[in-house]
Motif scaffolding. Sequence first.
Motif, short mmCIF file in Angstrom:
data_model
loop_
_atom_site.label_atom_id
_atom_site.label_comp_id
_atom_site.label_asym_id
_atom_site.label_seq_id
_atom_site.Cartn_x
_atom_site.Cartn_y
_atom_site.Cartn_z
N ILE A 1 0.93 -1.04 -0.02
CA ILE A 1 -0.05 -0.11 -0.16
C ILE A 1 0.90 1.30 -0.02
N VAL A 2 2.01 1.14 0.71
CA VAL A 2 2.78 2.40 0.83
C VAL A 2 3.56 2.43 -0.47
N ASP A 3 4.01 1.46 -1.29
CA ASP A 3 4.81 1.66 -2.55
C ASP A 3 3.55 2.20 -3.32
N PHE A 4 2.49 1.66 -3.46
CA PHE A 4 1.30 2.14 -4.40
C PHE A 4 1.02 3.84 -4.22
N THR A 5 0.91 4.05 -2.88
CA THR A 5 0.68 5.38 -2.63
C THR A 5 1.83 6.37 -3.21
N ALA A 6 2.93 5.86 -2.92
CA ALA A 6 4.12 6.82 -3.44
C ALA A 6 4.16 6.55 -4.90
N ALA A 7 3.92 5.54 -5.47
CA ALA A 7 3.81 5.61 -7.07
C ALA A 7 2.89 6.54 -7.68
N LEU A 8 1.76 6.56 -6.90
CA LEU A 8 0.76 7.76 -7.51
C LEU A 8 0.77 9.04 -6.70
N GLN A 9 1.61 9.31 -6.02
CA GLN A 9 1.79 10.52 -5.09
C GLN A 9 1.57 11.87 -5.97
N GLN B 1 -0.34 12.18 -8.32
CA GLN B 1 -1.92 12.33 -8.43
C GLN B 1 -2.70 12.65 -7.18
N LEU B 2 -2.34 11.87 -6.22
CA LEU B 2 -2.93 11.80 -4.94
C LEU B 2 -2.85 12.89 -4.07
N VAL B 3 -1.54 13.32 -3.93
CA VAL B 3 -1.04 14.52 -3.00
C VAL B 3 -1.91 15.54 -3.15
N PRO B 4 -1.68 16.19 -4.58
CA PRO B 4 -2.77 17.53 -4.94
C PRO B 4 -3.91 17.61 -4.36
N ALA B 5 -4.66 16.42 -4.51
CA ALA B 5 -6.22 16.14 -4.24
C ALA B 5 -6.47 16.25 -2.64
N ALA B 6 -5.53 15.89 -1.82
CA ALA B 6 -5.76 15.88 -0.41
C ALA B 6 -5.51 17.24 0.09
N GLY B 7 -6.55 17.17 1.25
CA GLY B 7 -6.42 18.62 2.12
C GLY B 7 -7.52 18.60 3.01
N PRO B 8 -7.82 19.72 3.76
CA PRO B 8 -8.84 19.58 4.66
C PRO B 8 -10.11 18.99 4.10
N GLY B 9 -10.58 18.02 4.69
CA GLY B 9 -11.96 17.52 4.25
C GLY B 9 -11.93 16.61 3.13
N ALA B 10 -10.71 16.27 2.62
CA ALA B 10 -10.46 15.38 1.55
C ALA B 10 -9.29 14.48 1.81
N TRP B 11 -9.45 13.24 1.92
CA TRP B 11 -8.30 12.60 2.44
C TRP B 11 -8.19 11.04 1.77
N GLN C 1 -0.88 16.22 2.71
CA GLN C 1 -0.24 14.92 2.75
C GLN C 1 1.25 15.04 2.45
N GLY C 2 2.05 14.29 2.77
CA GLY C 2 3.55 14.21 2.83
C GLY C 2 4.00 13.43 1.39
N TYR C 3 5.04 13.86 0.78
CA TYR C 3 5.43 13.06 -0.22
C TYR C 3 6.64 11.89 0.10
N ARG C 4 6.72 10.95 -0.52
CA ARG C 4 7.94 10.02 -0.47
C ARG C 4 9.15 10.63 -1.22
N LEU C 5 10.11 11.19 -0.44
CA LEU C 5 11.18 11.86 -1.37
C LEU C 5 12.36 10.80 -1.82
N LEU C 6 12.46 9.72 -1.06
CA LEU C 6 13.74 8.77 -0.93
C LEU C 6 13.16 7.47 -0.59
N LYS C 7 13.58 6.38 -1.17
CA LYS C 7 13.44 5.11 -0.61
C LYS C 7 14.80 4.52 -0.53
N VAL C 8 15.06 3.63 0.72
CA VAL C 8 16.39 3.24 0.98
C VAL C 8 16.10 1.95 1.52
#
Length: 156
Positions: free
Chosen positions: A56-64, A66-76, A141-148
């Motif tokens: 789920i974390v990898d999927f969310t990062a792959a689509l971030q 698209q996902l992050v700009p849509a999120a905000g107060p009242g939209a998660w 919503q935060g972005y994944r910047l690096l995967k180690v």
Amino acid sequence: MAMALNRTGRDIVYSCEWPLYARQESHVNYTEVAEYCNSWRNFGDIDDSWGSVKTIVDFTAALQEQLVPAAGPGAWNDPDMLVIGNFGLSYDQQVTQMALWAIMAAPLLMSNDLREISKESTALLQNQEVIAINQDPLGIQGYRLLKVIKDSFWNS
């Protein structure tokens, strides 16, 4: 349905699974989803395992993008339940799930048996500092910047 709920004048959180099913057939416009839904599932059901959380974390990062700009107060974006307090995650993996869900500004919905949960898991779920990150008034919503990957923790 969203318009009918909004016309009631009551505070209601409307959760949709529309993106989960629409994604299987076409591109999802998450900004449009946020116009109608307060929360939306993007992925299938979580299992009580680290592999499921990681997927789920990898999927969310792959689509971030698209996902992050849509999120905000009242939209998660909703990556599904916290499986903290069940038996499939080590304590360190539970801490990681809680931190990631907080950074994603995700709904903190629990999937556990409160009669069986450990004191450590209870304390983690009630951690006010982590909850404050999740409940930040800006709702960004935060972005994944690096995967180690440096040990077997992430891969297990």
